[in-house]
Each structure stands twice: as C-alpha cells, then as structure tokens.
Design a protein around this motif. Structure first.
Motif, PDB file in Angstrom:
ATOM      1  N   ASP A 109       0.832  -1.203   0.000  1.00 54.43           N
ATOM      2  CA  ASP A 109       0.000   0.000   0.000  1.00 54.43           C
ATOM      3  C   ASP A 109       0.871   1.259   0.000  1.00 54.43           C
ATOM      4  O   ASP A 109       0.625   2.208  -0.756  1.00 54.43           O
ATOM      5  CB  ASP A 109      -0.905  -0.040   1.235  1.00 54.43           C
ATOM      6  N   TYR A 110       1.891   1.271   0.823  1.00 52.51           N
ATOM      7  CA  TYR A 110       2.838   2.390   0.909  1.00 52.51           C
ATOM      8  C   TYR A 110       3.507   2.649  -0.449  1.00 52.51           C
ATOM      9  O   TYR A 110       3.560   3.782  -0.928  1.00 52.51           O
ATOM     10  CB  TYR A 110       3.881   2.053   1.975  1.00 52.51           C
ATOM     11  N   ILE A 111       4.006   1.586  -1.054  1.00 51.77           N
ATOM     12  CA  ILE A 111       4.697   1.723  -2.351  1.00 51.77           C
ATOM     13  C   ILE A 111       3.746   2.280  -3.398  1.00 51.77           C
ATOM     14  O   ILE A 111       4.101   3.196  -4.144  1.00 51.77           O
ATOM     15  CB  ILE A 111       5.317   0.379  -2.787  1.00 51.77           C
ATOM     16  N   MET A 112       2.521   1.773  -3.457  1.00 53.14           N
ATOM     17  CA  MET A 112       1.563   2.291  -4.447  1.00 53.14           C
ATOM     18  C   MET A 112       1.227   3.752  -4.182  1.00 53.14           C
ATOM     19  O   MET A 112       1.153   4.555  -5.115  1.00 53.14           O
ATOM     20  CB  MET A 112       0.280   1.457  -4.449  1.00 53.14           C
ATOM     21  N   ASP A 113       1.017   4.116  -2.920  1.00 51.71           N
ATOM     22  CA  ASP A 113       0.701   5.509  -2.606  1.00 51.71           C
ATOM     23  C   ASP A 113       1.809   6.447  -3.072  1.00 51.71           C
ATOM     24  O   ASP A 113       1.552   7.480  -3.688  1.00 51.71           O
ATOM     25  CB  ASP A 113       0.471   5.693  -1.100  1.00 51.71           C
ATOM     26  N   TYR A 114       3.052   6.083  -2.801  1.00 52.87           N
ATOM     27  CA  TYR A 114       4.174   6.944  -3.188  1.00 52.87           C
ATOM     28  C   TYR A 114       4.420   6.896  -4.696  1.00 52.87           C
ATOM     29  O   TYR A 114       4.765   7.913  -5.309  1.00 52.87           O
ATOM     30  CB  TYR A 114       5.435   6.605  -2.395  1.00 52.87           C
ATOM     31  N   LEU A 115       4.215   5.748  -5.299  1.00 57.30           N
ATOM     32  CA  LEU A 115       4.379   5.636  -6.756  1.00 57.30           C
ATOM     33  C   LEU A 115       3.408   6.587  -7.470  1.00 57.30           C
ATOM     34  O   LEU A 115       3.794   7.294  -8.397  1.00 57.30           O
ATOM     35  CB  LEU A 115       4.131   4.181  -7.178  1.00 57.30           C
ATOM     36  N   LYS A 116       2.157   6.616  -7.008  1.00 53.74           N
ATOM     37  CA  LYS A 116       1.146   7.481  -7.639  1.00 53.74           C
ATOM     38  C   LYS A 116       1.498   8.958  -7.529  1.00 53.74           C
ATOM     39  O   LYS A 116       1.134   9.750  -8.392  1.00 53.74           O
ATOM     40  CB  LYS A 116      -0.225   7.249  -6.981  1.00 53.74           C
ATOM     41  N   SER A 117       2.176   9.344  -6.462  1.00 51.37           N
ATOM     42  CA  SER A 117       2.418  10.758  -6.203  1.00 51.37           C
ATOM     43  C   SER A 117       3.833  11.226  -6.494  1.00 51.37           C
ATOM     44  O   SER A 117       4.048  12.405  -6.758  1.00 51.37           O
ATOM     45  CB  SER A 117       2.110  11.078  -4.735  1.00 51.37           C
ATOM     46  N   ARG A 118       4.817  10.327  -6.422  1.00 52.93           N
ATOM     47  CA  ARG A 118       6.199  10.774  -6.462  1.00 52.93           C
ATOM     48  C   ARG A 118       7.033  10.231  -7.625  1.00 52.93           C
ATOM     49  O   ARG A 118       8.137  10.723  -7.843  1.00 52.93           O
ATOM     50  CB  ARG A 118       6.906  10.408  -5.145  1.00 52.93           C
ATOM     51  N   ALA A 119       6.549   9.239  -8.326  1.00 54.06           N
ATOM     52  CA  ALA A 119       7.325   8.699  -9.451  1.00 54.06           C
ATOM     53  C   ALA A 119       7.125   9.589 -10.677  1.00 54.06           C
ATOM     54  O   ALA A 119       6.060  10.178 -10.867  1.00 54.06           O
ATOM     55  CB  ALA A 119       6.910   7.268  -9.749  1.00 54.06           C
ATOM     56  N   ALA A 120       8.155   9.689 -11.496  1.00 52.38           N
ATOM     57  CA  ALA A 120       8.147  10.601 -12.653  1.00 52.38           C
ATOM     58  C   ALA A 120       7.449   9.972 -13.857  1.00 52.38           C
ATOM     59  O   ALA A 120       8.086   9.468 -14.781  1.00 52.38           O
ATOM     60  CB  ALA A 120       9.582  10.994 -13.003  1.00 52.38           C
ATOM     61  N   PHE A 121       6.113   9.988 -13.816  1.00 57.72           N
ATOM     62  CA  PHE A 121       5.292   9.537 -14.944  1.00 57.72           C
ATOM     63  C   PHE A 121       4.335  10.668 -15.314  1.00 57.72           C
ATOM     64  O   PHE A 121       3.858  11.397 -14.445  1.00 57.72           O
ATOM     65  CB  PHE A 121       4.440   8.310 -14.568  1.00 57.72           C
ATOM     66  N   TRP A 122       4.058  10.802 -16.595  1.00 60.06           N
ATOM     67  CA  TRP A 122       3.083  11.768 -17.084  1.00 60.06           C
ATOM     68  C   TRP A 122       2.033  11.004 -17.865  1.00 60.06           C
ATOM     69  O   TRP A 122       2.346  10.170 -18.710  1.00 60.06           O
ATOM     70  CB  TRP A 122       3.769  12.822 -17.959  1.00 60.06           C
ATOM     71  N   LYS A 123       0.753  11.327 -17.587  1.00 59.23           N
ATOM     72  CA  LYS A 123      -0.359  10.567 -18.149  1.00 59.23           C
ATOM     73  C   LYS A 123      -1.233  11.457 -19.010  1.00 59.23           C
ATOM     74  O   LYS A 123      -1.578  12.562 -18.624  1.00 59.23           O
ATOM     75  CB  LYS A 123      -1.206   9.979 -17.016  1.00 59.23           C
ATOM     76  N   LYS A 124      -1.596  10.926 -20.159  1.00 60.55           N
ATOM     77  CA  LYS A 124      -2.516  11.632 -21.055  1.00 60.55           C
ATOM     78  C   LYS A 124      -3.678  10.704 -21.358  1.00 60.55           C
ATOM     79  O   LYS A 124      -3.484   9.561 -21.759  1.00 60.55           O
ATOM     80  CB  LYS A 124      -1.809  12.043 -22.337  1.00 60.55           C
ATOM     81  N   GLU A 125      -4.887  11.214 -21.136  1.00 55.17           N
ATOM     82  CA  GLU A 125      -6.103  10.467 -21.437  1.00 55.17           C
ATOM     83  C   GLU A 125      -6.707  11.020 -22.712  1.00 55.17           C
ATOM     84  O   GLU A 125      -6.767  12.238 -22.904  1.00 55.17           O
ATOM     85  CB  GLU A 125      -7.119  10.606 -20.302  1.00 55.17           C
ATOM     86  N   SER A 126      -7.159  10.116 -23.577  1.00 56.89           N
ATOM     87  CA  SER A 126      -7.811  10.516 -24.826  1.00 56.89           C
ATOM     88  C   SER A 126      -9.085   9.704 -25.007  1.00 56.89           C
ATOM     89  O   SER A 126      -9.120   8.512 -24.699  1.00 56.89           O
ATOM     90  CB  SER A 126      -6.897  10.264 -26.028  1.00 56.89           C
TER      91      SER A 126
END
Length: 149
Positions: A109-126
């Motif tokens: 749970d901790y890893i997922m929470d930090y991954l969602k907020s702190r990992a360098a990913f950019w998302k585009k929805e179409s």
C-alpha cells in the motif's frame, strides 16, 4: 526488481519471483488497469504514459528502499508500463513478499501511494478526438499523509 517497460507483464511469473523458499509467509500484489474514464461508453478511451528514463527508475528505487527500511521485507517487485494503453490493459504491478501478512499489506500500500504521487510519470487520457494531460490528484497527496512519521 524495478522495471519500466512498454511490454505487458505476466503476473504469475512476477508472483513466483517474489517467493523465497522456507521464508515467505505472505505475498501481497497490486495490479493497476486502465479503466473507462469517460461517461461516454461509445468513445474509445486511450491512455498514454510517458516517463523520464533513469529518473523514473531512481524515483521508484527510492520508494522501495524506504519501504524496506520501514518493514522487514523479503523482496519487492515493481513493474510499470509506459506508452499507449487501452481500457483493461495492465499498467502497474507492485508485489511484496514478507514473513508475515501485515508488513506485506502495509508495504504494498505504501509503495503504491508513493508511486502514484512521487514517481516521474506523465499521463494523457484521450477519448474520441479529445485528449488531456492528467493533473495531480489531491486525493493521492492525502493518501501520503497517513505514512508521515
């Protein structure tokens, strides 16, 4: 193991990688999927993930290292996909093995929470002809508050 890749992943193989003979008492896994993100079911939804190679992996390694400092983990596996994805495609796998279930659940749970907020990913929805970059979600930041010391 930390991987950022275009290719899909196989949950069964990742699960087996987390097992350590005679030591593993619990494996907790999370698999994130692309969901339909519009109220228009006829619109084709697409999802695109970009990252900064090298930086993203370092971000993920830092998150995993901090989890290993908090809990006695046997192994951690994070696989995150990038590129173009469609509804129902797998995006992310986080797996944690430990001697006991409590630390495995908490660390995953901790890893997922930090991954969602702190990992360098950019998302585009179409969907259809519309597309937009996804802004940071305040709920993701709120999830991090429970892990503060």
């Amino acid at each position: 193991m930390i991987q950022v890749q275009h290719e899909d992943f196989h949950v069964d193989a990742l699960y087996k990688r987390l097992l350590q003979r005679n030591k593993t008492g619990a494996v907790v896994m999370f698999v994130g999927l692309v969901r339909q993100f519009t109220d228009q079911p006829e619109a084709e939804c697409r999802f695109e993930l970009e990252h900064y190679p090298g930086m993203t992996e370092r971000n993920l390694q830092t998150i995993v290292d901090k989890a290993k400092l908090r809990w006695p983990l046997l192994d951690v596996c994070v696989v995150h996909r990038v590129g173009r994805l469609s509804v129902d495609d797998q995006i992310v796998f986080v797996g944690v093995s430990a001697a006991h279930r409590a630390e495995a659940f908490q660390a995953c749970d901790y890893i997922m929470d930090y991954l969602k907020s702190r990992a360098a990913f950019w998302k585009k929805e179409s969907h259809g002809t519309d597309s937009q970059w996804v802004a940071a979600n305040s709920n993701d930041d709120k999830s991090l508050e429970r892990w503060s010391e």
